[in-house]
Design an enzyme around this catalytic site. Structure first.
Site, mmCIF file in Angstrom:
data_model
loop_
_atom_site.group_PDB
_atom_site.id
_atom_site.type_symbol
_atom_site.label_atom_id
_atom_site.label_comp_id
_atom_site.label_asym_id
_atom_site.label_seq_id
_atom_site.Cartn_x
_atom_site.Cartn_y
_atom_site.Cartn_z
ATOM 1 N N ASP A 256 -4.211 34.978 -12.544
ATOM 2 C CA ASP A 256 -3.076 34.265 -13.138
ATOM 3 C C ASP A 256 -1.802 34.365 -12.321
ATOM 4 O OD1 ASP A 256 -4.713 33.933 -15.544
ATOM 5 O OD2 ASP A 256 -4.438 36.089 -15.706
ATOM 6 N N LYS B 253 -12.264 9.705 -8.671
ATOM 7 C CA LYS B 253 -13.189 10.725 -9.192
ATOM 8 C C LYS B 253 -12.526 12.100 -9.186
ATOM 9 C CE LYS B 253 -14.991 11.125 -4.540
ATOM 10 N NZ LYS B 253 -16.080 10.749 -3.621
ATOM 11 N N ARG C 10 -28.405 11.318 1.674
ATOM 12 C CA ARG C 10 -27.994 11.822 0.357
ATOM 13 C C ARG C 10 -28.457 10.760 -0.630
ATOM 14 N NH1 ARG C 10 -21.700 13.204 -0.783
ATOM 15 N NH2 ARG C 10 -21.680 10.944 -0.934
ATOM 16 N N ARG D 227 -13.011 1.873 0.211
ATOM 17 C CA ARG D 227 -13.001 2.861 -0.868
ATOM 18 C C ARG D 227 -12.191 4.102 -0.477
ATOM 19 N NH1 ARG D 227 -18.877 2.132 -0.253
ATOM 20 N NH2 ARG D 227 -18.799 4.266 0.544
ATOM 21 N N HIS E 77 -22.513 4.824 2.572
ATOM 22 C CA HIS E 77 -21.466 5.840 2.746
ATOM 23 C C HIS E 77 -21.682 6.525 4.090
ATOM 24 C CE1 HIS E 77 -18.240 8.299 1.239
ATOM 25 N NE2 HIS E 77 -18.929 9.413 1.290
ATOM 26 N N TYR F 25 -4.501 43.993 -6.736
ATOM 27 C CA TYR F 25 -5.823 44.633 -6.782
ATOM 28 C C TYR F 25 -6.292 45.083 -5.405
ATOM 29 C CZ TYR F 25 -6.474 42.793 -11.524
ATOM 30 O OH TYR F 25 -6.356 42.512 -12.844
ATOM 31 N N CYS G 77 -4.576 37.067 -7.856
ATOM 32 C CA CYS G 77 -5.230 37.436 -9.121
ATOM 33 C C CYS G 77 -5.587 36.157 -9.878
ATOM 34 C CB CYS G 77 -4.300 38.295 -9.971
ATOM 35 S SG CYS G 77 -3.597 39.695 -9.078
HETATM 36 C C1 LIG Z 1 -15.455 9.978 -2.670
HETATM 37 C C2 LIG Z 1 -15.976 8.748 -2.117
HETATM 38 C C3 LIG Z 1 -15.196 7.965 -1.256
HETATM 39 C C4 LIG Z 1 -13.831 8.388 -0.769
HETATM 40 O O1 LIG Z 1 -13.937 9.262 0.320
HETATM 41 P P1 LIG Z 1 -12.608 9.764 1.055
HETATM 42 O O2 LIG Z 1 -13.103 10.474 2.253
HETATM 43 O O3 LIG Z 1 -11.915 10.688 0.097
HETATM 44 O O4 LIG Z 1 -11.802 8.565 1.346
HETATM 45 C C5 LIG Z 1 -15.713 6.763 -0.840
HETATM 46 N N1 LIG Z 1 -16.935 6.346 -1.234
HETATM 47 C C6 LIG Z 1 -17.712 7.090 -2.053
HETATM 48 C C7 LIG Z 1 -19.044 6.577 -2.450
HETATM 49 C C8 LIG Z 1 -17.269 8.304 -2.512
HETATM 50 O O5 LIG Z 1 -18.039 9.020 -3.323
#
Ligand SMILES: *Cc1c(COP(=O)(O)O)cnc(C)c1O
Length: 389
Positions: free
Chosen positions: A314, A35, A134, A222, A166, A265, A312
């Site tokens: 850029d 992602k 969540r 994951r 999660h 700046y 800045c």
């Molecule tokens: C982003 C995400 C992960 C990965 O998490 P990390 O801490 O970067 O390993 C795993 N599961 C879900 C659902 C996520 O959205």
């Protein structure tokens, strides 16, 4: 270097990290999380490198990311959209063989309706809220979600491919929430299985849990941040992960200035003596945080130098003292650290954030240049270190 600033992405490092995580995960399959442009590394190239390293699933957050992977030729591998949002083009996802996440009976009904219209079942992962508060269905709503899924399976509009949750505190392995969430997940899984669901994969572990909680690996893990070689638990170690991204720039201008010169700046930095300044053409428009003004270090001319004055949009300035550096010489903003440059973790520590944010915010204006054997193979060449912007 063709561009004033570039992000070099070592695809071999991504493959190495996935292979390492796969070993840590025992027999579990690996879903590489790609992602947010693969945490800034470039969606499809990073995904292909992860597959080369042994990932057999890809995970994204948004529908558009999954469709882009398919459009860019990533086929024959399951992709899961991990966030369930109403109103998305679920018919298109079903047609493109993309798995979706449902954390409520309402969303499941929407997905089932799209599947009915498409004449083809949707592959759905049911999301349990085991304590992060969540996404997902909490224990009170779980039985209704399971019942809705069973009804949709009977109707032929949904196939429950997975059950997932999660963790909120996996980066603090001693946090009691980890055990508590794990226990709730086990209970919700048991309920679903008793009710008659037979998911292909049950999954809970992010990078931190892969590396610190072998009891939470289930069928699929994951990894996100660890895929890119950054540790999710810097207080514990680096685990042999190899950071994939190096952010580099060429000095645009080097010049002597007198003592007492206000720099950038707001003149928040003033030279103490006559000195040499170098202008580095990367700014907050590229993802160098303005918050890093007078704070972040970079490697220039073989030494660490702090950014002098404000970052800045850029560019920013560094103070070389009496050291010599030519215009056009390379400056390393962050990288694996093996040449003495700061790491993304060093930047994160200085900024009071996490390495995730440092790499993910490197913007689209910065070309990604893919390096390593895998990059050469992708281009059909024999050796690494080529370029692909
Ligand atoms: C982003 C995400 C992960 C990965 O998490 P990390 O801490 O970067 O390993 C795993 N599961 C879900 C659902 C996520 O959205």
């Amino acid at each position: 270097m063709r561009s004033p600033a570039e992000a070099r992405v070592d695809l071999d490092a991504i493959a190495h990290n996935i292979a390492l995580l796969r070993e840590r995960a025992g027999g579990a399959a690996v879903m590489a999380m790609v992602k947010a442009e693969a945490y800034g590394h470039g969606l499809a190239p990073a995904a292909r490198a992860a597959l080369a390293g042994g990932a057999t699933w890809l995970g994204v957050a948004k529908v558009a990311e999954a469709l882009r992977l398919r459009a860019e030729g990533v086929a024959g591998v399951p992709i899961l959209v991990c966030i369930g949002v109403p109103g998305e083009p679920y018919g298109e996802l079903i047609a493109q063989d993309v798995d979706v996440t449902a954390g409520s009976a309402v969303l499941l009904a929407e997905v089932a309706a799209a599947a009915r219209a498409a004449g083809r079942p949707a592959r759905v992962h049911l999301k349990a809220d085991t304590g992060m508060s969540r996404g997902g269905a909490g224990p009170a709503d779980w039985p209704a979600l399971v019942d809705a899924a069973l009804a949709a399976e009977a109707e032929g509009t949904v196939r429950v491919a997975g059950i997932m949750s999660h963790l909120a505190c996996a980066d603090e392995p001693e946090h009691p929430a980890n055990d508590a969430q794990h226990k709730v997940f086990t209970e919700l899984l048991a309920h679903a299985e008793r009710a008659g669901l037979r998911p292909e994969v049950r999954h809970l572990a992010n990078s931190a849990a892969i590396l610190t909680r072998p009891d939470a690996h289930y069928d699929l893990v994951r990894p996100g941040i660890a895929t890119y070689g950054l540790t999710p638990v810097p207080q514990i170690g680096g685990f042999g992960l190899r950071p994939a991204m190096t952010l580099a720039a060429e000095t645009a201008l080097v010049k002597r200035v007198p003592a007492g010169s206000g720099v950038s700046y707001g003149h928040t930095y003033t030279t103490e003596a006559e000195t040499t300044l170098a202008v580095v053409p990367a700014g907050y428009g590229d993802g160098v945080p303005r918050h890093g003004s007078n704070l972040l270090e970079v490697l220039a001319g073989g030494r660490r130098r702090r950014i002098a004055g404000r970052v800045c949009m850029d560019q920013f300035v560094i103070d070389l003292g009496d050291d010599r550096l030519a215009a056009g010489e390379e400056v390393l903003l962050f990288g694996p650290g093996d040449r003495g440059e700061p790491t993304a973790q060093d930047w994160a520590d200085a900024l009071g954030t996490i390495s995730y944010e440092v790499v993910t915010r490197i913007g689209p204006r910065v070309p990604r240049v893919y390096t390593g054997r895998l990059a050469a193979a992708e281009r059909g060449e024999g050796n690494g270190d080529g370029r692909q912007a």
